[in-house]
Scaffold this active site. Structure first.
Site, PDB file in Angstrom:
ATOM      1  CG  ASP A  35      -0.661 -37.448  16.054  1.00  0.00           C
ATOM      2  OD1 ASP A  35       0.024 -36.976  15.076  1.00  0.00           O
ATOM      3  OD2 ASP A  35      -1.819 -37.800  16.217  1.00  0.00           O
ATOM      4  N   GLY A  36       0.747 -34.472  16.398  1.00  0.00           N
ATOM      5  CA  GLY A  36       0.261 -33.101  15.966  1.00  0.00           C
ATOM      6  C   GLY A  36       1.320 -32.064  15.442  1.00  0.00           C
ATOM      7  CG  ASN A  37       5.502 -33.348  15.079  1.00  0.00           C
ATOM      8  OD1 ASN A  37       5.116 -33.029  16.004  1.00  0.00           O
ATOM      9  ND2 ASN A  37       6.339 -34.106  14.728  1.00  0.00           N
ATOM     10  N   GLY A  38       2.205 -31.600  12.463  1.00  0.00           N
ATOM     11  CA  GLY A  38       1.640 -31.030  11.081  1.00  0.00           C
ATOM     12  C   GLY A  38       0.646 -29.963  11.480  1.00  0.00           C
ATOM     13  NE  ARG A  39      -3.590 -32.806  14.049  1.00  0.00           N
ATOM     14  CZ  ARG A  39      -3.816 -33.550  14.870  1.00  0.00           C
ATOM     15  NH1 ARG A  39      -4.727 -33.473  15.641  1.00  0.00           N
ATOM     16  NH2 ARG A  39      -3.101 -34.682  15.073  1.00  0.00           N
ATOM     17  CD1 TRP A  40       2.736 -26.226  17.801  1.00  0.00           C
ATOM     18  CD2 TRP A  40       4.064 -26.262  15.955  1.00  0.00           C
ATOM     19  NE1 TRP A  40       3.456 -25.370  18.009  1.00  0.00           N
ATOM     20  CE2 TRP A  40       4.534 -25.091  17.028  1.00  0.00           C
ATOM     21  CE3 TRP A  40       5.020 -26.399  14.912  1.00  0.00           C
ATOM     22  CZ2 TRP A  40       5.549 -24.368  16.789  1.00  0.00           C
ATOM     23  CZ3 TRP A  40       6.008 -25.466  14.889  1.00  0.00           C
ATOM     24  CH2 TRP A  40       6.429 -24.516  15.839  1.00  0.00           C
ATOM     25  NE  ARG A  48       2.032 -32.867   7.184  1.00  0.00           N
ATOM     26  CZ  ARG A  48       1.175 -33.355   8.025  1.00  0.00           C
ATOM     27  NH1 ARG A  48       0.129 -32.554   8.568  1.00  0.00           N
ATOM     28  NH2 ARG A  48       1.743 -34.426   8.914  1.00  0.00           N
ATOM     29  CG  HIS A  52       7.675 -33.669  10.853  1.00  0.00           C
ATOM     30  ND1 HIS A  52       6.588 -34.091  11.878  1.00  0.00           N
ATOM     31  CD2 HIS A  52       7.040 -33.631   9.656  1.00  0.00           C
ATOM     32  CE1 HIS A  52       5.704 -34.445  10.835  1.00  0.00           C
ATOM     33  NE2 HIS A  52       5.945 -34.244   9.780  1.00  0.00           N
ATOM     34  NE  ARG A  86       1.971 -38.858   8.134  1.00  0.00           N
ATOM     35  CZ  ARG A  86       2.111 -38.184   9.149  1.00  0.00           C
ATOM     36  NH1 ARG A  86       2.869 -37.117   9.476  1.00  0.00           N
ATOM     37  NH2 ARG A  86       1.174 -38.455  10.046  1.00  0.00           N
ATOM     38  CG  LEU A 146      15.654 -42.594  29.653  1.00  0.00           C
ATOM     39  CD1 LEU A 146      14.319 -42.920  30.362  1.00  0.00           C
ATOM     40  CD2 LEU A 146      15.499 -41.094  28.957  1.00  0.00           C
ATOM     41  CD  GLU A 222      -4.057 -46.661  34.753  1.00  0.00           C
ATOM     42  OE1 GLU A 222      -4.950 -46.030  34.446  1.00  0.00           O
ATOM     43  OE2 GLU A 222      -4.417 -48.046  34.997  1.00  0.00           O
TER      44      GLU A 222
HETATM   45  C1  IPE Z   1       0.998 -41.942  14.736  1.00  0.00           C
HETATM   46  O1  IPE Z   1       0.493 -40.669  14.297  1.00  0.00           O
HETATM   47  C2  IPE Z   1       2.383 -42.031  14.339  1.00  0.00           C
HETATM   48  C3  IPE Z   1       3.459 -41.182  14.953  1.00  0.00           C
HETATM   49  C4  IPE Z   1       3.097 -40.402  16.021  1.00  0.00           C
HETATM   50  C5  IPE Z   1       4.760 -41.805  14.668  1.00  0.00           C
HETATM   51  P1  IPE Z   1      -0.297 -40.739  12.870  1.00  0.00           P
HETATM   52  O2  IPE Z   1      -0.429 -39.093  12.681  1.00  0.00           O
HETATM   53  O3  IPE Z   1       0.487 -41.483  11.978  1.00  0.00           O
HETATM   54  O4  IPE Z   1      -1.712 -41.575  13.303  1.00  0.00           O
HETATM   55  P2  IPE Z   1      -2.990 -41.155  12.368  1.00  0.00           P
HETATM   56  O5  IPE Z   1      -2.896 -41.179  11.098  1.00  0.00           O
HETATM   57  O6  IPE Z   1      -3.618 -39.971  12.967  1.00  0.00           O
HETATM   58  O7  IPE Z   1      -3.880 -42.403  12.979  1.00  0.00           O
HETATM   59  C1  IPE Z   2       3.300 -36.574  14.186  1.00  0.00           C
HETATM   60  O1  IPE Z   2       2.731 -35.677  13.858  1.00  0.00           O
HETATM   61  C2  IPE Z   2       4.681 -37.225  13.630  1.00  0.00           C
HETATM   62  C3  IPE Z   2       4.640 -38.333  12.865  1.00  0.00           C
HETATM   63  C4  IPE Z   2       3.610 -38.903  12.681  1.00  0.00           C
HETATM   64  C5  IPE Z   2       5.897 -38.721  12.196  1.00  0.00           C
HETATM   65  P1  IPE Z   2       2.007 -35.523  12.375  1.00  0.00           P
HETATM   66  O2  IPE Z   2       2.928 -35.583  11.281  1.00  0.00           O
HETATM   67  O3  IPE Z   2       0.995 -36.716  12.647  1.00  0.00           O
HETATM   68  O4  IPE Z   2       0.862 -34.174  12.656  1.00  0.00           O
HETATM   69  P2  IPE Z   2      -0.503 -34.121  12.359  1.00  0.00           P
HETATM   70  O5  IPE Z   2      -1.167 -35.010  13.194  1.00  0.00           O
HETATM   71  O6  IPE Z   2      -0.853 -34.107  10.811  1.00  0.00           O
HETATM   72  O7  IPE Z   2      -0.931 -33.039  13.029  1.00  0.00           O
HETATM   73 MG    MG Z   3      -0.601 -37.194  13.218  1.00  0.00          MG
END
Ligand code: IPE
Ligand code: IPE
Ligand code: MG
Length: 255
Positions: A35-40, A48, A52, A86, A146, A222
């Site tokens: 998570d966090g690709n968009g905010r990065w 965004r 990704h 999205r 793996l 965990e």
């Molecule tokens: C969870 O992240 C889904 C994936 C990492 C693929 P999201 O960004 O979709 O989750 P929420 O909306 O913050 O709960």
């Molecule tokens: C995770 O990054 C990737 C997917 C959910 C596909 P996000 O796209 O959720 O990035 P944020 O959370 O908006 O930063």
């Molecule tokens: Mg996210």
């Protein structure tokens, strides 16, 4: 015998390497909510999708590192059943990533004896996405290293509902009796099938929630959270998570 892997915790290269990972207690199955690709990307003034794109490079590095450390199963949450909400452009970009990733990496994954799998609902996926993934699954089916399990169009609640419906149909048609329904049976009917439950769940980006990920399978996993965004998650972060895992006592309700 406990052999030790040497790794650096510190950022400075002049810092002495310190032993901290033991090879005898590496989690067999690690699941990651990437998570966090968009905010990065936003932090850098980028669109965004740039997040990704960079996140895909992290996938490559983490697969190689997990394999090197002796992890047997790596499940990566790539797209949830909720991510269809999205904007169309972003969804389209995300759907192209598996193909892009595999075009570049499949050869090396084959060389490294990695077995690619997919855990998710196939319908709604564009054919170019599904074809790329299925080609990788077929070409790596006999690999014994793996297991790289992509959670793609995956939702934990939907997975459970479908398993329950399937079991109900089996009972209705006399293929199964209610007495035969136990945890093992339900586990086997989930999309994760014969993969053991995750030992360690990692979520990046500072969010402290499961977002519909492996709700049944994570019952005794965990959990390790980091504020680091997925595109900047490194091999050292993975080592840190495993190190922390190795210090925990898993009690499963016992003493
Ligand atoms: C969870 O992240 C889904 C994936 C990492 C693929 P999201 O960004 O979709 O989750 P929420 O909306 O913050 O709960
Ligand atoms: C995770 O990054 C990737 C997917 C959910 C596909 P996000 O796209 O959720 O990035 P944020 O959370 O908006 O930063
Ligand atoms: Mg996210």
């Amino acid at each position: 015998m406990i052999s030790r892997l040497w790794a650096k915790l510190g950022k400075s290269s002049s810092q002495a390497a310190e032993p901290f990972l033991t090879t005898d207690n590496v989690p067999e199955h690690i699941a990651i909510i990437m998570d966090g690709n968009g905010r990065w990307a936003k932090k850098r003034g980028l669109p965004r999708i740039a997040g990704h794109h960079t996140g895909m490079k992290t996938v490559k590095r983490i697969v190689i590192e997990a394999d090197r450390l002796g992890v047997k199963y790596l499940t990566l949450y790539a797209f949830s059943t909720e991510n269809w909400k999205r904007p169309k452009d972003e969804v389209e970009f995300l759907m192209k990533l598996p193909q892009q990733f595999l075009e570049i990496e499949l050869e090396e994954l084959i060389e490294k004896n990695v077995q690619v799998r997919m855990m998710g609902h196939k319908e709604n996926l564009p054919s170019f996405t599904l074809n790329a993934v299925e080609e990788a699954i077929t070409k790596t089916a006999n690999n014994t290293g793996l297991v790289l399990n992509f959670a793609l169009n995956y939702g934990g609640r939907r997975e459970m509902l479908e398993a329950i419906k399937e079991i109900a149909a089996d009972v209705q048609d006399g293929r199964l009796s209610t007495e035969q329904i136990d945890e093992k049976l339900l586990s086997s009917r989930l999309l994760s099938g014969d993969i053991p439950d995750p030992d360690l769940l990692i979520r990046t980006s500072g969010e402290l929630r499961l977002s519909n990920f492996m709700l049944w399978q994570l019952a005794y996993s965990e959990m390790w959270f980091t504020n680091v965004y997925w595109p900047e998650f490194t091999e050292v972060h993975l080592q840190e998570a495993i190190h922390e895992y190795q210090r925990r006592a898993r009690r499963y309700g016992g003493l």
